[in-house]
Design a protein around this motif. Sequence first.
Motif, PDB file in Angstrom:
ATOM      1  N   ALA A 409      -8.543  -3.148  -3.877  1.00 55.46           N
ATOM      2  CA  ALA A 409      -9.161  -1.873  -3.475  1.00 55.46           C
ATOM      3  C   ALA A 409      -8.331  -0.709  -4.000  1.00 55.46           C
ATOM      4  O   ALA A 409      -7.154  -0.864  -4.317  1.00 55.46           O
ATOM      5  CB  ALA A 409      -9.277  -1.789  -1.953  1.00 55.46           C
ATOM      6  N   GLY A 410      -8.979   0.469  -4.055  1.00 52.63           N
ATOM      7  CA  GLY A 410      -8.277   1.664  -4.507  1.00 52.63           C
ATOM      8  C   GLY A 410      -8.572   1.961  -5.962  1.00 52.63           C
ATOM      9  O   GLY A 410      -9.598   1.539  -6.515  1.00 52.63           O
ATOM     10  N   THR A 411      -7.657   2.669  -6.594  1.00 46.35           N
ATOM     11  CA  THR A 411      -7.815   3.045  -7.995  1.00 46.35           C
ATOM     12  C   THR A 411      -7.776   1.829  -8.915  1.00 46.35           C
ATOM     13  O   THR A 411      -8.488   1.763  -9.909  1.00 46.35           O
ATOM     14  CB  THR A 411      -6.643   3.982  -8.396  1.00 46.35           C
ATOM     15  OG1 THR A 411      -6.696   5.138  -7.567  1.00 46.35           O
ATOM     16  CG2 THR A 411      -6.714   4.374  -9.853  1.00 46.35           C
ATOM     17  N   SER A 435     -13.878  -5.703  -1.654  1.00 44.13           N
ATOM     18  CA  SER A 435     -12.886  -4.686  -2.014  1.00 44.13           C
ATOM     19  C   SER A 435     -12.113  -4.261  -0.774  1.00 44.13           C
ATOM     20  O   SER A 435     -12.128  -3.103  -0.372  1.00 44.13           O
ATOM     21  CB  SER A 435     -13.568  -3.481  -2.680  1.00 44.13           C
ATOM     22  OG  SER A 435     -12.580  -2.604  -3.188  1.00 44.13           O
ATOM     23  N   CYS A 436     -11.440  -5.226  -0.214  1.00 43.81           N
ATOM     24  CA  CYS A 436     -10.823  -5.025   1.100  1.00 43.81           C
ATOM     25  C   CYS A 436      -9.364  -4.599   0.955  1.00 43.81           C
ATOM     26  O   CYS A 436      -8.525  -5.363   0.473  1.00 43.81           O
ATOM     27  CB  CYS A 436     -10.903  -6.327   1.885  1.00 43.81           C
ATOM     28  SG  CYS A 436     -10.318  -6.155   3.568  1.00 43.81           S
ATOM     29  N   MET A 437      -9.096  -3.356   1.364  1.00 47.82           N
ATOM     30  CA  MET A 437      -7.700  -2.914   1.409  1.00 47.82           C
ATOM     31  C   MET A 437      -6.911  -3.884   2.272  1.00 47.82           C
ATOM     32  O   MET A 437      -7.354  -4.264   3.363  1.00 47.82           O
ATOM     33  CB  MET A 437      -7.597  -1.512   2.018  1.00 47.82           C
ATOM     34  CG  MET A 437      -8.139  -0.410   1.142  1.00 47.82           C
ATOM     35  SD  MET A 437      -8.193   1.157   2.042  1.00 47.82           S
ATOM     36  CE  MET A 437      -6.456   1.610   2.053  1.00 47.82           C
ATOM     37  N   GLY A 461      -1.976   0.157  -4.162  1.00 53.07           N
ATOM     38  CA  GLY A 461      -1.729   1.564  -3.884  1.00 53.07           C
ATOM     39  C   GLY A 461      -0.890   1.706  -2.621  1.00 53.07           C
ATOM     40  O   GLY A 461      -0.671   0.728  -1.890  1.00 53.07           O
ATOM     41  N   ASP A 462      -0.423   2.935  -2.366  1.00 47.13           N
ATOM     42  CA  ASP A 462       0.331   3.174  -1.138  1.00 47.13           C
ATOM     43  C   ASP A 462      -0.554   2.963   0.086  1.00 47.13           C
ATOM     44  O   ASP A 462      -0.107   2.458   1.116  1.00 47.13           O
ATOM     45  CB  ASP A 462       0.921   4.592  -1.132  1.00 47.13           C
ATOM     46  CG  ASP A 462      -0.145   5.661  -1.318  1.00 47.13           C
ATOM     47  OD1 ASP A 462      -0.881   5.606  -2.326  1.00 47.13           O
ATOM     48  OD2 ASP A 462      -0.252   6.548  -0.451  1.00 47.13           O
ATOM     49  N   GLY A 463      -1.828   3.310  -0.057  1.00 42.04           N
ATOM     50  CA  GLY A 463      -2.739   3.196   1.087  1.00 42.04           C
ATOM     51  C   GLY A 463      -2.944   1.747   1.490  1.00 42.04           C
ATOM     52  O   GLY A 463      -2.848   1.387   2.663  1.00 42.04           O
ATOM     53  N   THR A 464      -3.209   0.908   0.518  1.00 42.39           N
ATOM     54  CA  THR A 464      -3.459  -0.494   0.852  1.00 42.39           C
ATOM     55  C   THR A 464      -2.163  -1.184   1.279  1.00 42.39           C
ATOM     56  O   THR A 464      -2.160  -2.040   2.162  1.00 42.39           O
ATOM     57  CB  THR A 464      -4.213  -1.202  -0.300  1.00 42.39           C
ATOM     58  OG1 THR A 464      -4.725  -2.440   0.169  1.00 42.39           O
ATOM     59  CG2 THR A 464      -3.387  -1.424  -1.511  1.00 42.39           C
ATOM     60  N   ASN A 489       0.664   7.401  -4.787  1.00 43.43           N
ATOM     61  CA  ASN A 489       0.133   8.752  -5.057  1.00 43.43           C
ATOM     62  C   ASN A 489      -0.068   9.517  -3.753  1.00 43.43           C
ATOM     63  O   ASN A 489      -0.806  10.475  -3.684  1.00 43.43           O
ATOM     64  CB  ASN A 489      -1.155   8.692  -5.893  1.00 43.43           C
ATOM     65  CG  ASN A 489      -2.216   7.824  -5.221  1.00 43.43           C
ATOM     66  OD1 ASN A 489      -2.103   7.484  -4.045  1.00 43.43           O
ATOM     67  ND2 ASN A 489      -3.251   7.484  -5.960  1.00 43.43           N
ATOM     68  N   GLY A 491      -1.514   8.858  -0.860  1.00 44.88           N
ATOM     69  CA  GLY A 491      -2.802   8.932  -0.181  1.00 44.88           C
ATOM     70  C   GLY A 491      -3.866   8.089  -0.852  1.00 44.88           C
ATOM     71  O   GLY A 491      -3.579   7.281  -1.742  1.00 44.88           O
ATOM     72  N   TYR A 492      -5.068   8.321  -0.374  1.00 48.85           N
ATOM     73  CA  TYR A 492      -6.221   7.561  -0.864  1.00 48.85           C
ATOM     74  C   TYR A 492      -6.783   8.262  -2.098  1.00 48.85           C
ATOM     75  O   TYR A 492      -7.785   8.973  -2.037  1.00 48.85           O
ATOM     76  CB  TYR A 492      -7.283   7.459   0.228  1.00 48.85           C
ATOM     77  CG  TYR A 492      -6.835   6.793   1.510  1.00 48.85           C
ATOM     78  CD1 TYR A 492      -5.885   5.767   1.493  1.00 48.85           C
ATOM     79  CD2 TYR A 492      -7.381   7.156   2.749  1.00 48.85           C
ATOM     80  CE1 TYR A 492      -5.487   5.137   2.665  1.00 48.85           C
ATOM     81  CE2 TYR A 492      -6.985   6.527   3.923  1.00 48.85           C
ATOM     82  CZ  TYR A 492      -6.042   5.519   3.879  1.00 48.85           C
ATOM     83  OH  TYR A 492      -5.657   4.902   5.037  1.00 48.85           O
ATOM     84  N   GLY A 493      -6.114   8.047  -3.218  1.00 47.14           N
ATOM     85  CA  GLY A 493      -6.423   8.796  -4.432  1.00 47.14           C
ATOM     86  C   GLY A 493      -7.856   8.625  -4.903  1.00 47.14           C
ATOM     87  O   GLY A 493      -8.536   9.603  -5.235  1.00 47.14           O
ATOM     88  N   CYS A 494      -8.337   7.388  -4.946  1.00 46.44           N
ATOM     89  CA  CYS A 494      -9.669   7.169  -5.528  1.00 46.44           C
ATOM     90  C   CYS A 494     -10.751   7.776  -4.644  1.00 46.44           C
ATOM     91  O   CYS A 494     -11.732   8.322  -5.147  1.00 46.44           O
ATOM     92  CB  CYS A 494      -9.918   5.677  -5.773  1.00 46.44           C
ATOM     93  SG  CYS A 494     -10.008   4.707  -4.274  1.00 46.44           S
ATOM     94  N   ILE A 495     -10.551   7.731  -3.339  1.00 48.84           N
ATOM     95  CA  ILE A 495     -11.580   8.303  -2.451  1.00 48.84           C
ATOM     96  C   ILE A 495     -11.503   9.829  -2.485  1.00 48.84           C
ATOM     97  O   ILE A 495     -12.523  10.526  -2.375  1.00 48.84           O
ATOM     98  CB  ILE A 495     -11.428   7.771  -1.001  1.00 48.84           C
ATOM     99  CG1 ILE A 495     -11.406   6.231  -0.977  1.00 48.84           C
ATOM    100  CG2 ILE A 495     -12.556   8.293  -0.113  1.00 48.84           C
ATOM    101  CD1 ILE A 495     -12.666   5.550  -1.471  1.00 48.84           C
TER     102      ILE A 495
HETATM  103  C1  LIG Z   1     -10.241  -2.070   4.744  1.00 46.16           C
HETATM  104  C2  LIG Z   1     -10.753  -0.945   3.916  1.00 46.16           C
HETATM  105  N1  LIG Z   1     -10.870   0.283   4.465  1.00 46.16           N
HETATM  106  C3  LIG Z   1     -11.344   1.312   3.727  1.00 46.16           C
HETATM  107  C4  LIG Z   1     -11.714   1.138   2.434  1.00 46.16           C
HETATM  108  C5  LIG Z   1     -12.241   2.316   1.622  1.00 46.16           C
HETATM  109  N2  LIG Z   1     -11.270   2.637   0.586  1.00 46.16           N
HETATM  110  C6  LIG Z   1     -11.374   2.138  -0.660  1.00 46.16           C
HETATM  111  S1  LIG Z   1     -10.111   2.554  -1.625  1.00 46.16           S
HETATM  112  C7  LIG Z   1      -9.370   3.462  -0.406  1.00 46.16           C
HETATM  113  C8  LIG Z   1      -8.070   4.166  -0.656  1.00 46.16           C
HETATM  114  C9  LIG Z   1      -7.032   3.308  -1.305  1.00 46.16           C
HETATM  115  O1  LIG Z   1      -5.822   4.019  -1.364  1.00 46.16           O
HETATM  116  P1  LIG Z   1      -4.598   3.453  -2.167  1.00 46.16           P
HETATM  117  O2  LIG Z   1      -4.419   2.014  -1.865  1.00 46.16           O
HETATM  118  O3  LIG Z   1      -3.436   4.337  -1.979  1.00 46.16           O
HETATM  119  O4  LIG Z   1      -5.129   3.515  -3.670  1.00 46.16           O
HETATM  120  P2  LIG Z   1      -5.277   4.803  -4.599  1.00 46.16           P
HETATM  121  O5  LIG Z   1      -6.747   5.016  -4.792  1.00 46.16           O
HETATM  122  O6  LIG Z   1      -4.614   5.961  -3.961  1.00 46.16           O
HETATM  123  O7  LIG Z   1      -4.626   4.433  -5.892  1.00 46.16           O
HETATM  124  C10 LIG Z   1     -10.142   3.428   0.747  1.00 46.16           C
HETATM  125  C11 LIG Z   1      -9.800   4.134   2.000  1.00 46.16           C
HETATM  126  C12 LIG Z   1     -11.588  -0.178   1.901  1.00 46.16           C
HETATM  127  N3  LIG Z   1     -11.952  -0.477   0.673  1.00 46.16           N
HETATM  128  N4  LIG Z   1     -11.084  -1.178   2.656  1.00 46.16           N
END
Ligand SMILES: Cc1ncc(C[n+]2csc(CCOP(=O)(O)OP(=O)(O)O)c2C)c(N)n1
Length: 604
Positions: A409-411, A435-437, A461-464, A489, A491-495
Amino acid sequence: MNTIRLTAAQAMVRYIENQFNEDGQRIIEGVWAIFGHGNVAGIGEALHDAKDRLPTYRGHNEQTMAHAAIAYAKQSKRKRAMAVTTSIGPGATNMVTAAALAHVNRLPVLMIPGDVFANRGPDPVLQQIEDFGDGTVSANDTFKPVSRYFDRISRPEHVLTALPRAFQTLTDPANCGPAVLAFCQDTQAEAYDYPLTFFEPRIWYIRRPAPEAGELARAIEAIRSANNPVIVAGGGVHYADACDALKAFAHRFNMPVVETQAGKSALPWDDEMAFGPVGVTGSNSANRVCEDADLVLGIGTRFQDFTTGSWALFSKAQKLISLNIQPWDSHKHGAQSLVADAAEGLAALAEHLGDYQGAGADQTLRSDWYAAVDAVTDAPAGNTLATDMQVIGAVQRAANDNTVVMSAAGTMPGELHKLWKSYNPGAYHMEYGFSCMGYEIAGAMGIKMAEPHRDVICFTGDGTYMMANSELAAAVMMGVDFTIVVTDNRGYGCINRLQMGTGGAEFNNLLDHSQHEVPSAIDFVKHAESMGAQAVKVSDIAGLETELASRGEKGVKVIVIDTDPYPSTEAGGYWWDVAVPEASNRDEVNEARSRYEAALKERN
Ligand SMILES: Cc1ncc(C[n+]2csc(CCOP(=O)(O)OP(=O)(O)O)c2C)c(N)n1
Ligand SMILES: [Mg+2]
């Protein structure tokens, strides 16, 4: 009848131990377990007795240990799987998300949550859900919509029917998915005289059906009357071991191949017939070949919206054939159905296509695309923050033909789909069905357990990372070694980019744009070190390359790099249907809505 007196839990474990695949391996390699009152006495006792044959692994979170199990099955091309057992209540419901992940991705996992007392003596037992109108409901009913087979074992005899059905589901190429056996706590501990024949070793053969004559004839006719066919390769190509067959077929009949997220790496990236990733996160080359095609032959694909550009990419004028082992998929979007195993289907088509030749595709599409790829992955470092594309470039330069890259998941899924050059089947492992974080770290562990000789690199990503990281400690403890690249980055860059793209204000995605009293300053290196991993932060791409070069020593290595949250690869891509508000006080939203409506018109 010869019988043996066992508890129901012992019987279940003994049955599991005796189920093998065609290669003589146990189908269930091991069991992930977090115990609670719902499974420690019954299942726990049975697993202890079997631990030398069927290892038990202790995770830190039910969802993520199930992610490890699912990644193991995906990397094993569904030939092997793992079981996961939890207590009742929160332990069980923690696993529901992972069940959904396996369900969407058609991946086998045997889930064994504990369940409430069948005899209802202690009702309500600790953690029991109380439904005021239905005495048969427990928290485990939440698994029903996300399992391919669900059963509740509330009598010891149920083991005799529930387990074979579960294994049928795990090993069925068409209906494959999570099998959930909710096991009542008291039943686990109850003894019964089981027939010895039930425990005789059994081999489960994978069904590889050839196409039915009528469907085959109609598919041949459709292909013969097409000038310009394209093949869309999905995950089914890998699961059917059809990568070599696909390559030979594409060359023989001069048909370009494009790949979905699950299909990527079916062909080596530099094969002449490989036109790259298709769809929303696809290449100009692949999408152009699809636009020009008069026939689309999907093989082992679910035609998920990222593949089809929310169906905008495959216009109504095109003929669509879906070669799939699952009739549900073979009929999608009005496709002409060709139900078969991918390898068998290709062999049957090849036998009847004679000297048929497709139009092929222009090689300059490929060379232009890879020039665009190299331009972003190998872009010289400036004085600004690294881009995610430059990070991919550094990893690509450090990779070899033994490397598996993975993410979810993410970018990174979108960028890797576009930019990553896969050398061989299995070199690209993307969980892009759910696409499960939080799949990433545990998933990387599962991949390494499935293929210990491979060099596993996890992109997160930092978010996941923040969402689910505790299996890092499990991997360290179990000596499962891999490399994690954390692109921070903040935060949740792609969103955030999606929010901006739909006219939204930057809001609640990057940490700086989120409610705070104190600016966030998460130290990923300290965090990873506290889990026992080797961790290092690099300041630029050169530093990343240095650290990647020394990976492969023992242990889990975490490399953190700050990246710019704003840029993404502009080349390639396709429309994706994301509904934009029809009314808003923001001009940007109204403009985005106009663009959205124009795109909808174009699609229809
Ligand atoms: C469990 C879950 N919650 C919410 C989402 C929606 N979502 C997809 S990507 C994302 C942000 C990912 O952030 P990060 O891992 O930091 O990747 P970045 O895009 O910043 O590189 C979110 C909230 C998801 N895919 N899975
Ligand atoms: Mg991020």
